[in-house]
Design a protein around this motif. Sequence first.
Motif, PDB file in Angstrom:
ATOM      1  N   ALA A 173      85.814  45.679  32.222  1.00 24.53           N
ATOM      2  CA  ALA A 173      84.676  46.843  31.311  1.00 24.53           C
ATOM      3  C   ALA A 173      83.436  45.911  32.501  1.00 24.53           C
ATOM      4  N   THR A 174      83.666  45.236  33.354  1.00 20.04           N
ATOM      5  CA  THR A 174      83.088  44.538  34.933  1.00 20.04           C
ATOM      6  C   THR A 174      82.964  45.256  35.370  1.00 20.04           C
ATOM      7  N   GLU A 175      84.483  45.770  35.330  1.00 25.72           N
ATOM      8  CA  GLU A 175      84.234  47.026  36.548  1.00 25.72           C
ATOM      9  C   GLU A 175      83.776  48.218  36.207  1.00 25.72           C
ATOM     10  N   LEU A 176      83.522  48.569  35.229  1.00 22.92           N
ATOM     11  CA  LEU A 176      82.302  49.982  35.091  1.00 22.92           C
ATOM     12  C   LEU A 176      81.128  49.390  34.925  1.00 22.92           C
ATOM     13  N   MET A 177      80.739  48.762  34.766  1.00 21.75           N
ATOM     14  CA  MET A 177      79.658  48.242  34.032  1.00 21.75           C
ATOM     15  C   MET A 177      78.716  48.181  35.880  1.00 21.75           C
ATOM     16  N   GLN A 178      79.380  47.597  36.806  1.00 22.47           N
ATOM     17  CA  GLN A 178      79.408  47.240  37.578  1.00 22.47           C
ATOM     18  C   GLN A 178      78.453  48.441  38.284  1.00 22.47           C
ATOM     19  N   GLY A 179      79.996  49.135  38.177  1.00 22.43           N
ATOM     20  CA  GLY A 179      80.175  51.010  38.932  1.00 22.43           C
ATOM     21  C   GLY A 179      78.610  51.602  38.847  1.00 22.43           C
ATOM     22  N   ILE A 180      78.871  51.477  37.025  1.00 21.75           N
ATOM     23  CA  ILE A 180      78.017  52.107  36.503  1.00 21.75           C
ATOM     24  C   ILE A 180      76.444  52.031  36.828  1.00 21.75           C
ATOM     25  N   GLN A 181      75.802  50.512  37.049  1.00 24.59           N
ATOM     26  CA  GLN A 181      74.809  50.104  37.515  1.00 24.59           C
ATOM     27  C   GLN A 181      75.009  50.565  39.216  1.00 24.59           C
ATOM     28  N   ARG A 182      75.482  50.528  40.082  1.00 27.76           N
ATOM     29  CA  ARG A 182      75.718  50.779  40.728  1.00 27.76           C
ATOM     30  C   ARG A 182      75.032  52.709  41.030  1.00 27.76           C
ATOM     31  N   LEU A 183      75.773  53.820  39.872  1.00 24.80           N
ATOM     32  CA  LEU A 183      75.230  54.319  40.008  1.00 24.80           C
ATOM     33  C   LEU A 183      73.751  54.500  39.705  1.00 24.80           C
ATOM     34  N   GLY A 184      73.393  53.335  38.988  1.00 20.03           N
ATOM     35  CA  GLY A 184      71.767  53.224  39.082  1.00 20.03           C
ATOM     36  C   GLY A 184      70.705  53.336  36.734  1.00 20.03           C
ATOM     37  N   CYS A 185      72.286  53.237  36.456  1.00 21.75           N
ATOM     38  CA  CYS A 185      72.225  53.699  35.061  1.00 21.75           C
ATOM     39  C   CYS A 185      72.476  52.795  34.168  1.00 21.75           C
ATOM     40  N   ARG A 186      71.442  52.052  32.838  1.00 21.94           N
ATOM     41  CA  ARG A 186      71.351  51.318  32.594  1.00 21.94           C
ATOM     42  C   ARG A 186      72.567  50.720  31.564  1.00 21.94           C
ATOM     43  N   PHE A 187      72.819  49.984  31.581  1.00 21.86           N
ATOM     44  CA  PHE A 187      73.995  49.656  30.497  1.00 21.86           C
ATOM     45  C   PHE A 187      73.366  48.580  29.661  1.00 21.86           C
ATOM     46  N   ALA A 188      73.809  48.761  27.495  1.00 25.60           N
ATOM     47  CA  ALA A 188      73.982  48.266  27.270  1.00 25.60           C
ATOM     48  C   ALA A 188      75.196  47.931  26.236  1.00 25.60           C
ATOM     49  N   LEU A 189      74.858  46.611  25.314  1.00 27.55           N
ATOM     50  CA  LEU A 189      76.393  45.684  25.356  1.00 27.55           C
ATOM     51  C   LEU A 189      75.878  46.241  23.492  1.00 27.55           C
ATOM     52  N   ASP A 190      76.849  46.802  22.582  1.00 30.02           N
ATOM     53  CA  ASP A 190      76.314  47.475  21.430  1.00 30.02           C
ATOM     54  C   ASP A 190      77.361  46.127  20.377  1.00 30.02           C
ATOM     55  N   ASP A 191      76.297  46.304  19.120  1.00 27.01           N
ATOM     56  CA  ASP A 191      77.470  45.864  18.127  1.00 27.01           C
ATOM     57  C   ASP A 191      77.501  44.404  18.297  1.00 27.01           C
ATOM     58  N   PHE A 192      76.247  43.460  19.257  1.00 26.10           N
ATOM     59  CA  PHE A 192      76.728  42.185  20.013  1.00 26.10           C
ATOM     60  C   PHE A 192      76.153  41.235  18.517  1.00 26.10           C
ATOM     61  N   GLY A 193      77.555  39.813  18.463  1.00 28.01           N
ATOM     62  CA  GLY A 193      77.344  38.566  17.861  1.00 28.01           C
ATOM     63  C   GLY A 193      78.853  39.484  16.498  1.00 28.01           C
ATOM     64  N   SER A 194      78.970  40.905  16.787  1.00 25.33           N
ATOM     65  CA  SER A 194      80.362  40.955  15.295  1.00 25.33           C
ATOM     66  C   SER A 194      81.230  40.355  16.077  1.00 25.33           C
ATOM     67  N   GLY A 195      81.720  40.555  17.341  1.00 21.84           N
ATOM     68  CA  GLY A 195      83.078  40.498  17.928  1.00 21.84           C
ATOM     69  C   GLY A 195      83.180  38.933  18.470  1.00 21.84           C
ATOM     70  N   TYR A 196      83.365  39.001  19.703  1.00 17.74           N
ATOM     71  CA  TYR A 196      84.038  37.011  20.439  1.00 17.74           C
ATOM     72  C   TYR A 196      82.863  37.248  21.250  1.00 17.74           C
ATOM     73  N   ALA A 197      82.222  37.653  21.408  1.00 22.66           N
ATOM     74  CA  ALA A 197      81.244  37.838  22.505  1.00 22.66           C
ATOM     75  C   ALA A 197      80.435  36.428  23.090  1.00 22.66           C
ATOM     76  N   SER A 198      80.774  35.609  23.751  1.00 20.45           N
ATOM     77  CA  SER A 198      79.999  34.706  23.755  1.00 20.45           C
ATOM     78  C   SER A 198      79.089  34.932  25.377  1.00 20.45           C
ATOM     79  N   TYR A 199      78.269  33.535  25.019  1.00 18.07           N
ATOM     80  CA  TYR A 199      76.737  33.704  26.489  1.00 18.07           C
ATOM     81  C   TYR A 199      77.581  33.665  27.758  1.00 18.07           C
ATOM     82  N   ALA A 200      78.935  32.960  27.768  1.00 21.44           N
ATOM     83  CA  ALA A 200      79.561  33.084  28.795  1.00 21.44           C
ATOM     84  C   ALA A 200      79.397  34.934  29.485  1.00 21.44           C
ATOM     85  N   TYR A 201      80.013  34.962  28.585  1.00 18.34           N
ATOM     86  CA  TYR A 201      80.306  36.923  28.584  1.00 18.34           C
ATOM     87  C   TYR A 201      79.352  37.384  29.069  1.00 18.34           C
ATOM     88  N   LEU A 202      78.304  37.327  28.224  1.00 20.03           N
ATOM     89  CA  LEU A 202      76.526  37.982  28.056  1.00 20.03           C
ATOM     90  C   LEU A 202      76.313  37.596  30.243  1.00 20.03           C
TER      91      LEU A 202
END
Lengths: 147, 829
Positions: free
Chosen positions: B703-732
């Motif tokens: 996921a990190t790889e994909l996001m970095q690739g997307i940001q290299r393109l200059g696109c924005r990236f959003a994390l959807d359904d935040f809080g429903s899974g295990y996403a900790s703030y460390a991930y964020l």
Amino acid sequence: MSGAPWRRPRSAAVGGLCLVLLACACALSAQEMIVHPGVGVSAMTTNEARLYLTMRLKAWPNGVPVKVFVLPDEDPLHRRFATAVLGLYPYQLRRVWDRQVFSGTGQAPTTVASEAEMLRRVAATPGALGYVGSVPADAPVRSMEVR
Amino acid sequence: MDSPRRKWTRLEFMSLRWQALIALSLVLLVVNGALAVMAYRHSTAQFDLQQSGVRDNQVRQLRGLLGRNYEEMTRLVSVVPLLGPDGAAGPVQDFGSRLRRGLETEGALLGLEWDVRSVFWITPDGRLSLVWPADVSAPGAELLTALTRKDDAATQLLACQPECLQFLAAPVLWEGKSSGTLVLGRSLADALLAFNVLTGAEVAVFTATNARGGAVPAPPRFPAMTHPSRTAPIIRALAPDLAAAPTRNPGTAAGGQPVLGELGGQWFEVFRVDGLAPGVSALVVDEVTAERQAIQWTTRNSIMLGLGGLALSGSLLFWLAQSSVGRLRRIAAALPLLAENRYAELRANLPPVGGRLTPADELDRLSETAQALTDRMEMLQRDREEAETRLVWLADHDPLTRLYNRRRFNDDFGRVLNQAQRFGHRGALLFLDLDQFKDVNDLSGHQVGDVMLQRVADELSKLTHPSDILARLGGDEFSLVVPECTDAAALACAERIQAAVRSIQIREHGRVHRVTASIGIALFPDQGQEPQEILANADLAMFQAKEKGRGRWHLFAAADQAREQADARVTWRDKITEGLRDERFELHFQPIVTIATGTIDHWEALLRLRDAHGELVYPDRFIPVAEKTGQIQAIDHWVMAHAVGILGRDPRLRLAVNLSGSAMDDPSLLPDIERMLQEHRVAPTRLTFEVTETAAVASIARATELMQGIQRLGCRFALDDFGSGYASYAYLRRLPVDDVKIDGAFIRDLATNREDRIFVKAITDMSHGMGKQVTAEFVESAAIYTVLGELGVDCAQGYYLGRPTATAEHGPWPRPVARRERVEDNFNV
């Protein structure tokens, strides 16, 4: 066995003779041999009497069997008859009879209980021989003389 | 246990004790019997030996006594000539006449005292000149010749004719010369009586007539016999045996074979003594009652002793075996109780182990084993019963949630439906499906998933009446039957359920899990006659609800069914393939509003599939299928191409596009996007990619790889359904995220739920601290919108602000929303 018994019979015979005489005299304690009227003998010797009484002679001369009747050994009449007439003690007679009976070689005379029965049996039995104190006048027996 | 009973041809049961006793008795009987027989044999042998000695003695004595008789006669011969009167009348001319006289006067004394029965005098010329007594039969010529042997010795002769006499013929000297022979015939009586006195035995002399070869032997004559009254019956009784008894060789001294007989309770042994004289024998009768009784007594004693021993040993055995066999019997009597499961009784009946003076034996082992077996059986039985009850329970229940399972639900629902049809009741079936429950399982493990399911079940149980039927049909599907209720009540019930499910929070390793439920409602008996039909309808309605988004409910409508039946003909895979081929996929657009300004910031492109009937199909119906089949990549590419195409046509537009979890595994995605953006001359910043938190966390590296690739393109990236899974703030922190989209579950009750507000506030502050924008989904009311503004959330998205539409319109936001009833709201999707 000593020879003494061989002397005794003679003396006994003599005594018996005296007794007979005495009995004839007194006629009180007399005894007489009797026979059935059918016996054809009227007199006999002492020896013969002994043989008849000891059942050695089993038949009269006419062939009728002899039936001897005696009183019990303790009866005074029997004792008198044995000693006076036969010149024997009752024990001697008894010994002979017992010997014959116990050895099966001969008979013992028929013992009757009383003089009256003796009379009755002698009168009723053919060939009978017995003895009484005195023969009643009308008795159907015949008295026998023993010489 | 109840095997068919065999037909026994013998005794069915015999106690061991009896078996042992019988065996012992048999042995002892044999042994004791043998001993008794031996004792008897021994005694009889002894008796025979003794008797044989006695017999030999008696034979000797009999012969001896007869001999003595002759001796006495020899002496008597010398005195016989002395009988008679001395000096009798007349001179004695010869010995014969002297003898005659003597015998006539005193001869009886010979008989009286010496038992001489006859006297003969035989002249030297052999003439019989004197026979005494007169009636004695003269001896026969044979006898006469035997008696007159021409020598000067005495002759002894025993003759029985007819009476048995011992004759002694002795020559007599008279005046110096032999003048004749004197013969005395003496009866056997004295000898026999003497024999009897000496030996105690009876003797009988007999003359055997016709002893040899006679066809019919004449009965023997007994001229002499001691105590004939006693002896004769004995001899008569034993006569047959005597005749059969083998005789010894005549002439031998010994007696013959004895014959044993019994008469009147007395025992006699009779044997014959032969050879007393030619044709003259004797029978000797010994009374052996005492000896026989002794033998009998000994035999009886040994038998009694044996029987006594038998009884003693038997009773001893019985006594010894009493305890053992008693215990064995108790065990044998108790063990059948096992089959009847009467364990306590069995334990009470088993003989106690130990407690006796004797050491433990096999029976104690047996008893222990039986005890152990009983315990084991009882345990097994208990386990089995528990398992049975559990099985019975399991047959009807779901072990995890303790709700009814599908089977029981079907039965009960069938009953309720029947009653409803019979009595005209109207009821409702609510079909629940937890939204994105799969993600909970995948991310946090099944334990958390299970806890979640249990919590849901608890909440549902609180809301239901006892008459309601609540069941877990499997997975994350629940169903509730409300037997009597109106449509409105059913909808209210669905609302209550959804509120209850939304209130569930599970904290696990610092994460908070929340859940929503999609509910399909079917009414009966209006919307189905069969339980399965109604269930299928409710299921269908649930899918309809899911299409509206998470945490929604939908009341079944007949139209749904027709479409669903058409759908059922073609598999989803084919539909997706068709959709891609026939260009049936569409993008719908929902506005995302900047709360501060009330203007649309950008639009979220939502994928829809138009089915053959022209009905819209929501992505939750086909995306899981596509992910399975691998068609997802094609769909992802289509969405990209389409979105970029729209951006290229409308330069004012900014779009957010959802990427599936599998997009991270797609190496061709980024180059494609880059190519498309260049092709359509679209600025990369106009395009935002949304990836769900769960998908991102599932493979954080990619996921990190994909996001970095997307940001290299200059696109924005959003994390959807935040809080429903295990996403900790460390991930964020680690993920290069531009926007955080808070899960709708925290937003729906924001107006009323303080905890949700705290949570949203925390996320907002944190995201802002990290330089990220915050967007809230599921904004369904003005109240929520207002609260979001107060909390400092940047953007909002939801029905209150705009439903997804086929085109992205522009207008001022927030526009006044006509407040309609939620129920109707749901009818017009």
